[in-house]
Scaffold this motif. Sequence first.
Motif, mmCIF file in Angstrom:
data_model
loop_
_atom_site.group_PDB
_atom_site.id
_atom_site.type_symbol
_atom_site.label_atom_id
_atom_site.label_comp_id
_atom_site.label_asym_id
_atom_site.label_seq_id
_atom_site.Cartn_x
_atom_site.Cartn_y
_atom_site.Cartn_z
ATOM 1 N N LEU A 97 11.445 -0.391 6.837
ATOM 2 C CA LEU A 97 11.951 0.824 6.758
ATOM 3 C C LEU A 97 12.698 1.106 5.259
ATOM 4 O O LEU A 97 12.549 2.201 4.623
ATOM 5 C CB LEU A 97 13.176 1.432 7.736
ATOM 6 C CG LEU A 97 13.685 2.481 7.654
ATOM 7 C CD1 LEU A 97 12.722 3.700 7.933
ATOM 8 C CD2 LEU A 97 14.923 2.743 8.826
ATOM 9 N N SER A 98 13.201 0.215 4.896
ATOM 10 C CA SER A 98 13.705 0.041 3.432
ATOM 11 C C SER A 98 12.537 0.249 2.439
ATOM 12 O O SER A 98 12.482 1.254 1.386
ATOM 13 C CB SER A 98 14.622 -1.003 3.219
ATOM 14 O OG SER A 98 15.178 -1.154 1.761
ATOM 15 N N GLU A 99 11.537 -0.527 2.452
ATOM 16 C CA GLU A 99 10.476 -0.443 1.550
ATOM 17 C C GLU A 99 9.630 1.052 1.546
ATOM 18 O O GLU A 99 9.335 1.494 0.839
ATOM 19 C CB GLU A 99 9.569 -1.619 2.011
ATOM 20 C CG GLU A 99 9.999 -3.017 1.687
ATOM 21 C CD GLU A 99 9.212 -4.070 2.008
ATOM 22 O OE1 GLU A 99 8.353 -3.991 2.771
ATOM 23 O OE2 GLU A 99 9.498 -5.269 1.687
ATOM 24 N N ALA A 100 9.551 1.348 3.084
ATOM 25 C CA ALA A 100 9.005 2.970 3.166
ATOM 26 C C ALA A 100 9.654 3.887 2.403
ATOM 27 O O ALA A 100 8.965 4.669 1.801
ATOM 28 C CB ALA A 100 9.014 3.049 4.659
ATOM 29 N N GLY A 101 11.029 3.671 2.301
ATOM 30 C CA GLY A 101 12.162 4.955 1.629
ATOM 31 C C GLY A 101 11.675 4.671 0.170
ATOM 32 O O GLY A 101 12.051 5.644 -0.436
ATOM 33 N N ARG A 102 11.308 3.642 -0.485
ATOM 34 C CA ARG A 102 11.099 3.438 -1.679
ATOM 35 C C ARG A 102 9.544 3.960 -2.190
ATOM 36 O O ARG A 102 9.542 4.039 -3.331
ATOM 37 C CB ARG A 102 11.137 2.109 -1.935
ATOM 38 C CG ARG A 102 12.758 1.612 -2.460
ATOM 39 C CD ARG A 102 12.743 0.293 -2.742
ATOM 40 N NE ARG A 102 13.041 -0.565 -1.588
ATOM 41 C CZ ARG A 102 12.975 -1.926 -1.508
ATOM 42 N NH1 ARG A 102 13.014 -2.347 -2.741
ATOM 43 N NH2 ARG A 102 13.026 -2.686 -0.558
#
Length: 103
Positions: A97-102
């Motif tokens: 989820l963190s990577e998708a936000g970037r």
Amino acid sequence: MHIFDLLAERRIVDAIGRGELDGLPGAGRPLPPDGEDPLVPAEIRMLNRVLKNAGWAPAQVGLRREIAALRGELAGMPEGARRVVLQRRLAERLLRLSEAGRA
């Protein structure tokens, strides 16, 4: 959450506390129905409605649902191998989820 999200949230909470957001236009009225935002062009609203009716949702929505389900399952679960597996799965979903936000 990113630092900018935290800062924005903090400023909103502070502004609410000072009463700076009282009396805004539309205060006390319901929000427009899903997908009916007047600031979104009609073509995009129609596309969003078609996608929603087809059951499509962004990958982030699915990840957030999985994260919530995992957290619920972990709450009150005793220590053990199953808990470790779920904690690893939760950590992996949070990372995705963190990577998708970037992106």
